[in-house]
Enzyme design. Structure first.
Site, PDB file in Angstrom:
ATOM      1  CG  MET A 179      -2.637  -4.627  -4.622  1.00  0.00           C
ATOM      2  SD  MET A 179      -2.474  -6.056  -5.711  1.00  0.00           S
ATOM      3  CE  MET A 179      -4.182  -6.560  -5.805  1.00  0.00           C
TER       4      MET A 179
ATOM      5  CG  ASP B  37      -6.075  -9.654  -6.400  1.00  0.00           C
ATOM      6  OD1 ASP B  37      -5.624  -9.322  -5.294  1.00  0.00           O
ATOM      7  OD2 ASP B  37      -6.107 -10.830  -6.804  1.00  0.00           O
TER       8      ASP B  37
HETATM    9  C1  DX5 Z   1      -1.077 -10.267  -6.876  1.00  0.00           C
HETATM   10  C2  DX5 Z   1      -2.493 -10.474  -6.379  1.00  0.00           C
HETATM   11  C3  DX5 Z   1      -2.803 -11.901  -6.088  1.00  0.00           C
HETATM   12  C4  DX5 Z   1      -2.677 -12.785  -7.287  1.00  0.00           C
HETATM   13  C5  DX5 Z   1      -2.489 -14.192  -6.844  1.00  0.00           C
HETATM   14  O1  DX5 Z   1      -0.839  -8.951  -7.121  1.00  0.00           O
HETATM   15  O2  DX5 Z   1      -2.707  -9.738  -5.192  1.00  0.00           O
HETATM   16  O3  DX5 Z   1      -4.060 -12.059  -5.440  1.00  0.00           O
HETATM   17  O4  DX5 Z   1      -3.738 -12.686  -8.159  1.00  0.00           O
HETATM   18  O5  DX5 Z   1      -2.314 -14.982  -7.977  1.00  0.00           O
HETATM   19  P1  DX5 Z   1      -1.448 -16.330  -7.966  1.00  0.00           P
HETATM   20  O6  DX5 Z   1      -2.054 -17.213  -6.930  1.00  0.00           O
HETATM   21  O7  DX5 Z   1      -1.599 -16.841  -9.339  1.00  0.00           O
HETATM   22  O8  DX5 Z   1      -0.033 -15.932  -7.601  1.00  0.00           O
HETATM   23 ZN    ZN Z   2      -4.510 -10.201  -3.842  1.00  0.00          ZN
END
Ligand code: DX5
Ligand code: ZN
Length: 225
Positions: free
Chosen positions: A67, A34
């Protein structure tokens, strides 16, 4: 078969190599990275040098979730670093078809992510340019948020759109609040990749967590046939 992509956002950053090895040993299929820029989302995480470091310690496909605003500026860096899938946000691209073609021209699989408020219809005219759709089941920016079940219809519609267009090999991945229950729900709608951060990295038994995600979601497929 359901693929499991642990999100290293929930891992211990001081021991990242070991954290990747742990999920690899537990049966994970991809490593989900991420990347946040503090602009597109209200948080800052890691960049291409970390992907490069991880490339050296795992054979698993690296699934990079950008992101970030203006993702085109960084695609070459993430490609060179050794990403396998590069996913941009629909909401961050002015010329989505151009960006997706750019990713493929770098020899990488092209992914597009949809925020919870973004319709699957925004992808109708770029279906042929997509290798993966990342359906966000939380608003991106943080791990550990609650799953939004409004994504279930979106996944169903997306799978139908790709099937009708004859694109059977496209992955539909779901990201945010995935556990063995929500994972089962989304796989039943047509998702085939589960991204999970907290459910895996905060589990008491990481092997069991990966196994549960995989087997429970697959049980549901068999039962619904
Ligand atoms: C959110 C990220 C996800 C996140 C998922 O912005 O893109 O990949 O880390 O984490 P969990 O599974 O804990 O919701
Ligand atoms: Zn993600």
């Amino acid at each position: 078969m359901t693929l499991i992509a642990p999100s290293i956002l929930s891992a211990d950053f001081a021991r990242l190599g070991e954290e990747v090895a742990r999920v690899e040993a537990a049966g994970a299929d991809w490593i989900h990275v991420d990347v946040m820029d503090g602009h597109f989302v209200p948080n800052i995480t890691i960049g291409a040098p970390v992907v490069k470091a991880l490339r050296a310690v795992t054979k698993l496909p690296i699934d990079v979730h950008l992101m970030i605003s203006e993702p085109d500026r960084y695609l070459a860096d993430f490609a060179e670093a050794g990403s396998d899938y590069i996913t941009v946000h629909q909401e961050a691209c002015h010329h989505l078809q151009r960006t997706l073609s750019h990713i493929r021209s770098l020899g990488k699989k092209a992914g597009v992510a949809l925020n919870p408020a973004t319709s699957e219809e925004t992808l109708r005219y770029v279906l042929a340019d997509i290798d993966l759709v990342l359906v966000m089941s939380v608003n991106p920016g943080f791990g550990g948020q609650k799953f939004l079940d409004t994504v279930l219809d979106k996944i169903d519609n997306l799978r139908r759109m790709f099937d009708e267009a004859g694109h059977k090999d496209v992955h539909i991945s779901v990201d945010g609040g995935i556990n063995s229950d929500t994972g089962k729900l989304v796989v039943d709608k047509g998702a085939d990749v589960l991204v999970a951060g907290n459910f895996i990295y905060k589990a008491k038994d990481i092997n069991q967590a990966v196994k549960d995600l995989k087997t429970k979601s697959e049980e549901k497929i068999k039962a619904s046939r």
